[in-house]
Scaffold this motif. Structure first.
Motif, PDB file in Angstrom:
ATOM      1  N   GLN A 299      35.570  33.411  -0.082  1.00 20.75           N
ATOM      2  CA  GLN A 299      35.713  32.592   1.115  1.00 20.75           C
ATOM      3  C   GLN A 299      35.282  33.361   2.355  1.00 20.75           C
ATOM      4  N   MET A 300      35.672  34.638   2.420  1.00 18.54           N
ATOM      5  CA  MET A 300      35.284  35.467   3.554  1.00 18.54           C
ATOM      6  C   MET A 300      33.769  35.674   3.593  1.00 18.54           C
TER       7      MET A 300
ATOM      8  N   ARG B 105      45.209  32.578   7.265  1.00 19.28           N
ATOM      9  CA  ARG B 105      44.260  31.841   6.423  1.00 19.28           C
ATOM     10  C   ARG B 105      44.924  31.286   5.173  1.00 19.28           C
ATOM     11  N   GLN B 106      45.980  31.929   4.716  1.00 20.38           N
ATOM     12  CA  GLN B 106      46.622  31.501   3.472  1.00 20.38           C
ATOM     13  C   GLN B 106      47.684  30.430   3.695  1.00 20.38           C
TER      14      GLN B 106
ATOM     15  N   CYS C 270      40.416  43.490   2.915  1.00 25.30           N
ATOM     16  CA  CYS C 270      40.432  42.721   1.662  1.00 25.30           C
ATOM     17  C   CYS C 270      40.453  43.650   0.448  1.00 25.30           C
ATOM     18  N   ASP C 271      39.722  44.765   0.558  1.00 25.14           N
ATOM     19  CA  ASP C 271      39.734  45.756  -0.518  1.00 25.14           C
ATOM     20  C   ASP C 271      41.100  46.417  -0.639  1.00 25.14           C
ATOM     21  N   MET C 272      41.630  46.895   0.483  1.00 24.45           N
ATOM     22  CA  MET C 272      42.890  47.647   0.464  1.00 24.45           C
ATOM     23  C   MET C 272      44.071  46.763   0.075  1.00 24.45           C
TER      24      MET C 272
ATOM     25  N   ARG D 204      28.702  34.467   6.120  1.00 22.79           N
ATOM     26  CA  ARG D 204      27.304  34.026   6.080  1.00 22.79           C
ATOM     27  C   ARG D 204      27.062  32.897   7.078  1.00 22.79           C
ATOM     28  N   LYS D 205      28.000  31.950   7.141  1.00 23.23           N
ATOM     29  CA  LYS D 205      27.860  30.881   8.137  1.00 23.23           C
ATOM     30  C   LYS D 205      27.828  31.455   9.540  1.00 23.23           C
ATOM     31  N   PHE D 206      28.704  32.417   9.758  1.00 19.14           N
ATOM     32  CA  PHE D 206      28.779  33.039  11.075  1.00 19.14           C
ATOM     33  C   PHE D 206      27.501  33.821  11.372  1.00 19.14           C
TER      34      PHE D 206
END
Length: 802
Positions: free
Chosen positions: A114-115, A59-60, A102-104, A120-122
């Motif tokens: 973004q996630m 993604r990056q 994402c937390d870790m 939400r879209k998903f």
């Protein structure tokens, strides 16, 4: 350590070879993995964590294309489907673990956002797919013994299912700004099913048609049935409660989308009738073309590949998780629970997002859509000049909204409904306020009053449709600050429920207003640029506490606002203390929190109310030398709160440097180096036995929750419920007690019969009708049950301690 990592590296590299992963992404992902392993133990299948690391690394990155000098696609062209398949991971597991990752990995807040947006879209698509699955299986029929993978060009049931879902995905993404809300997305999905159904009828594929579907044409199986009849047949009315809106989309937006598909050769067939899409000649070609078109879209924007939902049709274990992925019922905020309207049915049914959104829109539309101007009462009270000012301001806001709302084709319609809602609400608001505040007549012409009420009405319309544009988007759209906006919410709730006999706000919309008011109170009003700080700067110090702000008639703006903030703090402290078994300490912890708000107010600048609450709990634990809970326990309990967000404890403002750059660290760093230095003296003096005698050691007065008023359970029956105190329960002479998880089911059946009027018991108002012996026995039975439950709780607590 190298011996530990080497087998893992080999397995990781083997996975990357299978995925044809580029070296740079592979290296970044493994570097991230090693960093996480320094601090955390990764439980479960290691391939799943490989998947998360690779997804984030993908993604990056961006990949240049041949489309031009600056043409790129998001990610590195490795689809999520491939990642999940190679890592033997379901989308259900992925969505859970990517949050933990994402937390870790301490990903930036922007990436986490973004996630959240992608999820939400998903979730909206998952919700739509649930409805799609149900409707598709109603109108079509799978022939017995059909092979799942037919090699000929004939359209099978499975392939029909696939092409219909892909048609929806491509249509949705052809004009993504036209499907930002749940209601519109549902209508578009129904347009796709309707078109495929017409195509199946036209091809006379009687083997695929469900003969039990009530929308089937009466002569569908006769020789006289032709393409013209198939083309004109419409099934939208059978599945769309808002049929006119769905038919309008079919004739305009959907038709334009299909025309563009024909122009780009995405599909072939009869361009005029939109038939021939699944003919033997065209089916395979159209199916492959729609697949390619969707793949290009997913790779260009880096979104989830929603074709993966097709797996839920064929995998029973995955299908069971479908409910977990769809939109869930909004949580109930802690404040103003008493104001929520009654449930439409006696017992809350299973939450159905599409039905909920449709109900919200229908209720608003039926109540306000016919209103196009202020009422005569408002015109008389306000006068021509104020009305002219009102209409001018609303007109300016409409242009702002149309310019910024992504769904351009629907912008005017959405704002038109919001404007009707504004005219509907301003009447009861004026009638309600004018008796106690005659100056309200002059205030309704003030720009800020018009703008905040209009913004609130627009937010309600967007929420009714379940849009992807979440609060506080509306504040940015109209350039309104959260402090001013929050003032109107309670007024709208009160008048939206009780302002007129029929009311215009559903239970879920009232929940939403309560939720966004809490969002304003907990963080938005504390932003550095909020006008709330200017008011604080001019106020005497320290700020007034609960006893000072609770005098209703004498309260000014600051006091009213502090009252709401302190009440919210009290409720949240109580909820956390209950989770942590600190209920008896709530008043002391509240006093620490109250001191931070009234005496150390700058602790709240650019921060979150929950950060201060968690710190207040922990400093109490440390100063009083309690063995627990630990800070990690407090964060764990916080995650169970209805408003919990991970970023609250992951990203806390530490300082703003000379260049205006914000430095954020986790909440423990904030506690150690910012909160403790500010609060240590007060807490040690307040809590220590031999503290400073000059410090007021009395507990701060705290809010008391409003008594629960009897609440109507069902709109067409006089059945009310009221929460009883333990004392009231013990004094109730003729009670029926049902203890959850303890009482037999037949007792509940008996109570239901009495409530519904089919029981034999008759209410007797004779003072001597109840035997004292019977009353005493019932009390003893109830006390025995309460004692048993108390003993069980103690036993459970001891086991947990062990």
């Amino acid at each position: 350590m190298d011996d530990y990592f080497e087998p893992m590296r080999q397995k990781f590299e083997s996975l990357c070879r299978d995925l044809n992963m580029d070296i740079k992404t592979e290296s970044e992902a493994f570097k991230m993995l090693k960093e996480v392993l320094k601090h955390y133990s990764l439980e479960g299948e290691i391939l799943h964590w490989f998947c998360c690391a690779l997804f984030v690394a993908c993604r990056q990155s961006t990949t240049p294309t041949v489309g031009g000098q600056n043409a790129v696609v998001m990610g590195n062209c490795v689809p999520l489907n491939n990642l999940l398949r190679c890592c033997q991971m379901s989308i259900y597991e992925f969505k859970k673990k990517i949050k933990l990752w994402c937390d870790m990995a301490n990903m930036p807040h922007t990436f986490a956002q973004q996630m959240e947006e992608l999820e939400r879209k998903f979730s909206i698509t998952f919700t739509i797919y649930k409805k799609y699955r149900d409707i598709f299986d109603q109108v079509f029929l799978c022939p017995p013994n059909e092979k799942n993978h037919s090699k000929n060009s004939k359209c099978s049931y499975i392939k029909l299912d696939d092409i219909c879902w892909r048609l929806f995905l491509c249509a949705k993404n052809q004009k993504p700004t036209t499907t930002l809300d749940l209601v519109t997305s549902y209508n578009l999905m129904m347009c796709c099913i309707d078109l495929i159904y017409a195509n199946v009828l036209a091809e006379k594929r009687t083997d695929l048609i469900n003969p039990k579907f009530e929308g089937l044409p009466s002569n569908w199986n006769s020789p006289d049935f032709d393409e013209t009849q198939a083309r004109n047949h419409c099934i939208l009315a059978y599945f769309c409660e808002m049929t006119d809106e769905a038919k309008d989309m079919k004739a305009t937006v959907f038709r334009n989308i299909m025309d563009s598909f024909f122009q780009t050769n995405t599909v072939v067939g009869n361009k005029e009738t939109l038939l021939g899409l699944i003919s033997n000649k065209n089916f395979e070609r159209n199916f492959k073309s729609l697949n390619i078109s969707y793949e290009q879209y997913v790779l260009s924007v880096g979104e989830f590949d929603e074709r993966i939902l097709g797996a839920y049709q064929h995998d029973a274990s995955e299908h069971n998780n479908l409910n977990e992925q769809a939109l869930r019922q909004p949580v109930t905020p802690l404040t103003r629970k008493q104001d929520l309207p009654a449930q439409p049915v006696m017992f809350e049914q299973k939450f159905e997002p599409v039905a909920n959104a449709t109900n919200n829109v229908k209720k608003l539309s039926a109540t306000v859509s016919h209103i196009t101007e202020p009422t005569d009462f408002v015109k008389r009270q306000a006068g021509e000049a104020a009305i002219a000012k009102m209409l001018q301001t609303i007109g300016e806001m409409e242009e702002q909204f149309v310019d910024k709302f992504p769904m351009r084709s629907e912008a005017r319609n959405r704002f038109r409904m919001a404007k009707s809602l504004y005219f509907y609400l301003i009447d009861p608001i004026l009638r309600d306020e004018i008796t106690t505040k005659p100056q309200i007549v002059h205030k309704i012409s003030l720009d800020i009053c018009i703008r905040t009420l209009m913004a609130c009405c627009t937010e309600l319309v967007l929420e009714a449709y379940t849009t992807e544009l979440k609060f506080p988007w509306i504040l940015d759209c109209f350039s309104i600050n959260a402090f001013q906006f929050s003032k109107i919410i309670e007024i709208v709730v009160r008048n939206g429920i009780h302002g007129t006999p029929e009311g215009c706000l559903t239970r879920s919309l009232v929940k939403h207003l309560n939720s966004i008011e809490e969002t304003c109170l907990e963080r938005l009003v504390w932003k550095r640029n909020s006008p709330f700080w200017e008011m604080i700067d001019h106020a005497p110090k320290p700020l007034p506490g609960w006893s000072e702000v609770n005098a209703d008639k004498a309260a000014d703006q600051l006091q009213i606002f502090l009252r709401k903030i302190l009440l919210l703090g009290w409720l949240r402290i109580g909820k956390l203390c209950s989770e942590l078994s600190l209920g008896e300490k709530q008043s002391e912890i509240w006093t620490i929190f109250d001191h931070s708000i009234t005496h150390k107010t700058d602790l709240m600048k650019d921060r979150h109310l929950d950060q201060i609450i968690m710190c207040a709990i922990y400093i109490y634990i440390r100063v009083t030398n309690m063995e627990g809970p630990k800070f990690s326990d407090i964060m764990k309990a916080y995650r169970n709160q209805p408003q919990a967000v991970n970023s609250v404890y992951r990203e806390v403002l530490i300082k703003v440097n000379e260049n205006g750059e914000y430095e954020h660290k986790d909440i423990i760093h904030f506690y150690n180096f910012t909160y403790v230095p500010e609060m240590k003296n007060f807490c040690t003096n307040y809590l220590a036995k031999n503290g400073d005698k000059n410090v007021n050691l009395l507990m701060s007065p705290h809010p008391t929750e409003r008594p629960m008023v009897p609440r109507k359970l069902i709109h067409n029956q006089s059945l009310y419920v009221k929460q009883m105190s333990k004392n009231e329960m013990q004094q109730s002479p003729d009670q029926l007690v049902y203890v959850i998880s303890s009482s037999p089911s037949k007792k509940l059946d008996y109570m239901n019969k009495i409530v519904l009027g089919s029981g034999k018991r008759v209410l007797d108002f004779d003072d001597n009708a109840v035997s004292p012996i019977d009353t005493k026995r019932r009390r003893m039975e109830q006390q025995a049950i309460l004692d048993e439950r108390k003993a069980e709780r103690k036993k459970t607590a001891r086991q947990q301690d062990e």
